[in-house]
Design a protein around this motif. Structure first.
Motif, PDB file in Angstrom:
ATOM      1  N   TYR A  42     -67.870  73.893 -25.969  1.00 26.91           N
ATOM      2  CA  TYR A  42     -68.279  72.644 -26.609  1.00 26.91           C
ATOM      3  C   TYR A  42     -67.383  71.482 -26.208  1.00 26.91           C
ATOM      4  N   THR A  43     -66.911  71.524 -24.967  1.00 28.30           N
ATOM      5  CA  THR A  43     -66.021  70.475 -24.492  1.00 28.30           C
ATOM      6  C   THR A  43     -66.716  69.472 -23.584  1.00 28.30           C
ATOM      7  N   SER A  44     -67.865  69.860 -23.016  1.00 28.22           N
ATOM      8  CA  SER A  44     -68.580  68.964 -22.107  1.00 28.22           C
ATOM      9  C   SER A  44     -70.035  69.395 -22.027  1.00 28.22           C
ATOM     10  N   ASP A  45     -70.852  68.518 -21.449  1.00 28.21           N
ATOM     11  CA  ASP A  45     -72.261  68.864 -21.267  1.00 28.21           C
ATOM     12  C   ASP A  45     -72.416  70.053 -20.326  1.00 28.21           C
ATOM     13  N   ALA A  46     -71.591  70.095 -19.282  1.00 30.45           N
ATOM     14  CA  ALA A  46     -71.653  71.202 -18.330  1.00 30.45           C
ATOM     15  C   ALA A  46     -71.323  72.531 -19.016  1.00 30.45           C
ATOM     16  N   ALA A  47     -70.330  72.518 -19.879  1.00 36.02           N
ATOM     17  CA  ALA A  47     -69.957  73.734 -20.598  1.00 36.02           C
ATOM     18  C   ALA A  47     -71.065  74.153 -21.560  1.00 36.02           C
ATOM     19  N   ARG A  48     -71.714  73.199 -22.215  1.00 39.30           N
ATOM     20  CA  ARG A  48     -72.823  73.529 -23.118  1.00 39.30           C
ATOM     21  C   ARG A  48     -73.994  74.121 -22.334  1.00 39.30           C
ATOM     22  N   GLU A  49     -74.270  73.575 -21.147  1.00 38.33           N
ATOM     23  CA  GLU A  49     -75.336  74.127 -20.306  1.00 38.33           C
ATOM     24  C   GLU A  49     -75.012  75.554 -19.893  1.00 38.33           C
ATOM     25  N   SER A  50     -73.764  75.807 -19.595  1.00 41.42           N
ATOM     26  CA  SER A  50     -73.321  77.145 -19.244  1.00 41.42           C
ATOM     27  C   SER A  50     -73.540  78.098 -20.419  1.00 41.42           C
ATOM     28  N   PHE A  51     -73.229  77.639 -21.628  1.00 40.52           N
ATOM     29  CA  PHE A  51     -73.412  78.450 -22.829  1.00 40.52           C
ATOM     30  C   PHE A  51     -74.885  78.787 -23.035  1.00 40.52           C
ATOM     31  N   VAL A  52     -75.754  77.807 -22.836  1.00 41.06           N
ATOM     32  CA  VAL A  52     -77.194  78.031 -22.980  1.00 41.06           C
ATOM     33  C   VAL A  52     -77.649  79.092 -21.985  1.00 41.06           C
ATOM     34  N   GLU A  53     -77.156  78.993 -20.750  1.00 41.86           N
ATOM     35  CA  GLU A  53     -77.525  79.970 -19.733  1.00 41.86           C
ATOM     36  C   GLU A  53     -77.068  81.374 -20.131  1.00 41.86           C
ATOM     37  N   LEU A  54     -75.861  81.492 -20.663  1.00 46.77           N
ATOM     38  CA  LEU A  54     -75.348  82.797 -21.069  1.00 46.77           C
ATOM     39  C   LEU A  54     -76.120  83.380 -22.253  1.00 46.77           C
ATOM     40  N   CYS A  55     -76.609  82.525 -23.124  1.00 48.09           N
ATOM     41  CA  CYS A  55     -77.343  83.002 -24.299  1.00 48.09           C
ATOM     42  C   CYS A  55     -78.673  83.644 -23.926  1.00 48.09           C
ATOM     43  N   GLU A  56     -79.119  83.433 -22.713  1.00 52.74           N
ATOM     44  CA  GLU A  56     -80.351  84.072 -22.246  1.00 52.74           C
ATOM     45  C   GLU A  56     -80.128  85.538 -21.882  1.00 52.74           C
ATOM     46  N   GLU A  57     -78.879  85.939 -21.728  1.00 51.68           N
ATOM     47  CA  GLU A  57     -78.554  87.321 -21.353  1.00 51.68           C
ATOM     48  C   GLU A  57     -78.832  88.277 -22.504  1.00 51.68           C
ATOM     49  N   GLU A  58     -79.455  89.409 -22.187  1.00 53.00           N
ATOM     50  CA  GLU A  58     -79.778  90.407 -23.205  1.00 53.00           C
ATOM     51  C   GLU A  58     -78.505  90.949 -23.871  1.00 53.00           C
ATOM     52  N   TYR A  93     -68.315  77.446 -13.518  1.00 47.40           N
ATOM     53  CA  TYR A  93     -68.064  76.859 -12.202  1.00 47.40           C
ATOM     54  C   TYR A  93     -69.306  76.134 -11.683  1.00 47.40           C
ATOM     55  N   LYS A  94     -70.454  76.809 -11.812  1.00 51.74           N
ATOM     56  CA  LYS A  94     -71.706  76.236 -11.311  1.00 51.74           C
ATOM     57  C   LYS A  94     -72.008  74.897 -11.986  1.00 51.74           C
ATOM     58  N   PHE A  95     -71.945  74.861 -13.304  1.00 48.18           N
ATOM     59  CA  PHE A  95     -72.319  73.637 -14.013  1.00 48.18           C
ATOM     60  C   PHE A  95     -71.265  72.540 -13.888  1.00 48.18           C
ATOM     61  N   ASN A  96     -70.010  72.913 -13.693  1.00 46.24           N
ATOM     62  CA  ASN A  96     -68.969  71.895 -13.535  1.00 46.24           C
ATOM     63  C   ASN A  96     -68.931  71.304 -12.126  1.00 46.24           C
ATOM     64  N   ASN A  97     -69.521  71.985 -11.153  1.00 45.02           N
ATOM     65  CA  ASN A  97     -69.491  71.508  -9.768  1.00 45.02           C
ATOM     66  C   ASN A  97     -70.861  71.068  -9.273  1.00 45.02           C
ATOM     67  N   GLN A  98     -71.776  70.873 -10.164  1.00 51.53           N
ATOM     68  CA  GLN A  98     -73.127  70.461  -9.813  1.00 51.53           C
ATOM     69  C   GLN A  98     -73.162  68.944  -9.619  1.00 51.53           C
ATOM     70  N   LYS A  99     -73.732  68.498  -8.514  1.00 52.21           N
ATOM     71  CA  LYS A  99     -73.807  67.059  -8.240  1.00 52.21           C
ATOM     72  C   LYS A  99     -74.871  66.389  -9.106  1.00 52.21           C
ATOM     73  N   THR A 100     -76.039  66.986  -9.183  1.00 56.54           N
ATOM     74  CA  THR A 100     -77.098  66.443 -10.033  1.00 56.54           C
ATOM     75  C   THR A 100     -77.545  67.547 -10.980  1.00 56.54           C
ATOM     76  N   PRO A 101     -77.881  67.213 -12.192  1.00 57.60           N
ATOM     77  CA  PRO A 101     -78.290  68.244 -13.144  1.00 57.60           C
ATOM     78  C   PRO A 101     -79.637  68.858 -12.762  1.00 57.60           C
ATOM     79  N   ASP A 102     -79.822  70.100 -13.167  1.00 54.11           N
ATOM     80  CA  ASP A 102     -81.118  70.748 -12.972  1.00 54.11           C
ATOM     81  C   ASP A 102     -82.170  69.991 -13.764  1.00 54.11           C
ATOM     82  N   PRO A 103     -83.425  70.030 -13.308  1.00 55.44           N
ATOM     83  CA  PRO A 103     -84.476  69.380 -14.089  1.00 55.44           C
ATOM     84  C   PRO A 103     -84.662  70.049 -15.445  1.00 55.44           C
ATOM     85  N   MET A 104     -85.148  69.301 -16.397  1.00 57.32           N
ATOM     86  CA  MET A 104     -85.387  69.840 -17.741  1.00 57.32           C
ATOM     87  C   MET A 104     -86.378  70.985 -17.666  1.00 57.32           C
ATOM     88  N   ARG A 105     -86.122  72.022 -18.421  1.00 55.97           N
ATOM     89  CA  ARG A 105     -87.055  73.140 -18.476  1.00 55.97           C
ATOM     90  C   ARG A 105     -88.185  72.802 -19.442  1.00 55.97           C
TER      91      ARG A 105
END
Length: 108
Positions: A42-58, A93-105
């Motif tokens: 919860y420190t940055s938008d990139a970190a929150r996006e990473s958290f969302v991605e991890l929450c998809e894991e079974e 790493y992926k979300f912190n080094n991304q030049k442009t954000p992924d499109p909205m799902r």
């Protein structure tokens, strides 16, 4: 209630400290994990996006459900924990080094 002898005796500071030690021993690890999650994700938008991605894991969903169900931190699968740790680092790493954000799902 136990230390007050069913309401007959007034509890004191020592009784409260005993209760807090029991509480911390039982629930302290849960709050430690929640605190770490907050500090990492919860420190940055990139970190929150990473958290969302991890929450998809079974595995994350299973550990989360079991932790709520049993009121203690679960995750007794060392290999699952290692995989999750690797996915966490690579996702951050992926979300912190991304030049442009992924499109909205979009919702299906």
């Amino acid at each position: 209630v136990k230390n007050s002898k069913q309401g007959v005796r007034m509890i004191d500071e020592a009784d409260l400290m005993e209760h807090l030690r029991e509480w911390d021993g039982k629930y302290g690890p849960t709050y430690l994990v929640l605190d770490l999650l907050q500090k990492v994700f919860y420190t940055s938008d990139a970190a929150r996006e990473s958290f969302v991605e991890l929450c998809e894991e079974e595995y994350v969903q299973k550990v989360t459900f079991d932790s709520y169900l049993y009121k203690t931190v679960q995750g007794n699968d060392p290999m699952g924990d290692l995989k999750l740790g690797w996915k966490t680092l690579s996702s951050l790493y992926k979300f912190n080094n991304q030049k442009t954000p992924d499109p909205m799902r979009t919702l299906a």
